[in-house]
Design an enzyme around this catalytic site. Sequence first.
Site, PDB file in Angstrom:
ATOM      1  N   GLU A 113       0.418  -0.647  16.071  1.00  0.00           N
ATOM      2  CA  GLU A 113      -0.376   0.530  15.691  1.00  0.00           C
ATOM      3  C   GLU A 113      -1.372   0.887  16.803  1.00  0.00           C
ATOM      4  O   GLU A 113      -1.530   2.055  17.173  1.00  0.00           O
ATOM      5  CB  GLU A 113      -1.127   0.262  14.385  1.00  0.00           C
ATOM      6  N   CYS A 149       2.530   6.210   8.793  1.00  0.00           N
ATOM      7  CA  CYS A 149       1.607   6.421   7.667  1.00  0.00           C
ATOM      8  C   CYS A 149       0.659   7.573   8.006  1.00  0.00           C
ATOM      9  O   CYS A 149       0.148   7.651   9.131  1.00  0.00           O
ATOM     10  CB  CYS A 149       0.802   5.141   7.422  1.00  0.00           C
ATOM     11  N   SER A 194       1.789 -10.604   9.568  1.00  0.00           N
ATOM     12  CA  SER A 194       1.108  -9.396   9.097  1.00  0.00           C
ATOM     13  C   SER A 194      -0.382  -9.487   9.408  1.00  0.00           C
ATOM     14  O   SER A 194      -1.093 -10.373   8.904  1.00  0.00           O
ATOM     15  CB  SER A 194       1.337  -9.239   7.590  1.00  0.00           C
ATOM     16  N   CYS A 243       0.864  -1.183   0.000  1.00  0.00           N
ATOM     17  CA  CYS A 243       0.000   0.000   0.000  1.00  0.00           C
ATOM     18  C   CYS A 243       0.901   1.234   0.000  1.00  0.00           C
ATOM     19  O   CYS A 243       2.114   1.124   0.170  1.00  0.00           O
ATOM     20  CB  CYS A 243      -0.867  -0.006   1.248  1.00  0.00           C
TER      21      CYS A 243
HETATM   22  S1  SF4 Z   1      -2.947   2.728   7.140  1.00  0.00           S
HETATM   23 FE1  SF4 Z   1      -1.692   0.918   6.985  1.00  0.00          FE
HETATM   24  S2  SF4 Z   1      -2.634  -0.256   5.296  1.00  0.00           S
HETATM   25 FE2  SF4 Z   1      -3.406   1.856   5.155  1.00  0.00          FE
HETATM   26  S3  SF4 Z   1      -2.032   2.915   3.717  1.00  0.00           S
HETATM   27 FE3  SF4 Z   1      -1.249   3.255   5.803  1.00  0.00          FE
HETATM   28  S4  SF4 Z   1       0.245   1.624   6.149  1.00  0.00           S
HETATM   29 FE4  SF4 Z   1      -1.014   1.026   4.433  1.00  0.00          FE
END
Ligand code: SF4
Length: 287
Positions: A125, A95, A217, A12
């Site tokens: 996370e 992210c 994962s 992703c």
């Molecule tokens: S939240 Fe997680 S799955 Fe979604 S784009 Fe970001 S890293 Fe990728």
Amino acid sequence: MKVLVVKNAGFCFGVKRAIRIASEAARSRHGPVFTLGPLIHNPQVVRKLAKEGVVAVPSLDDMTKGTMVVRSHGLEPGVIEKARARGMEIVDATCPNVKNAQRYAARLAREGYLTAVVGEASHPEVQGILGHAGASSLVVAEERDVTCLEPREAIGVIAQTTLSQEYFSRIVSLMVEKTRELVVYNTICGWTASIQEATREVAEKAGVMVVVGGRNSANTTRLARICRRVGRPTYHIETVSELKTEWFASADSVGVTAGASTPEGLVKDVLSGLERIAEMAYDGGSH
Ligand code: SF4
């Protein structure tokens, strides 16, 4: 045997970004570059990054002075502060979708809500989001966690970004009964929502499903669970070497999907492996 590939399966945008940031740090920074835990949940990629100079260690105590790259999962603010206090440089590869969830958690804490983070308690996370939510927070890992909850004046709900939409909605509908004021931030990321939907659609058509990605994962494991729920025989593999011809003996089609941390190369290898199996079946059938 027909091979149906789920569109956009594999890396992703958040994972691509984290790998790019970590590789750049290894090239441009003086001193060692560390991550707290593997940068992404894929052992093959982590080994490649180690060769480039990005070393995954299990604890801050294993870092000598240098740079710490914050993974795409993010981190608790307290851990980042501790690393800084030890003289580490911080490069943030969290992210942006996870950052949003962290911001909502901090806002809910400031405004006095009990913050419920729906997801896996031990996932980094979720730990990071909880760190932003402060003391008045809890993890909802299963429906029972909501049914056991004492009613509260005001509750805020946040999702682990890779959660399934259906499960999150179920939890939210249970949560309504526990409070008069409910604030919901649907922080499931767009990539996750679309890949899960696309995987479900392919699983409904295919005879067998192959899910490619790290066994550690969470989002890859969730894709495998979705396929099984559709009722398909499902094989979760990390590399092509794990494919077994007998899995496809009575299948006329196979669907292939992959998690957010699975590199394109591994998916391509699996597709080539499946092609070889299909050719063998064809040759066998034609004699
Ligand atoms: S939240 Fe997680 S799955 Fe979604 S784009 Fe970001 S890293 Fe990728």
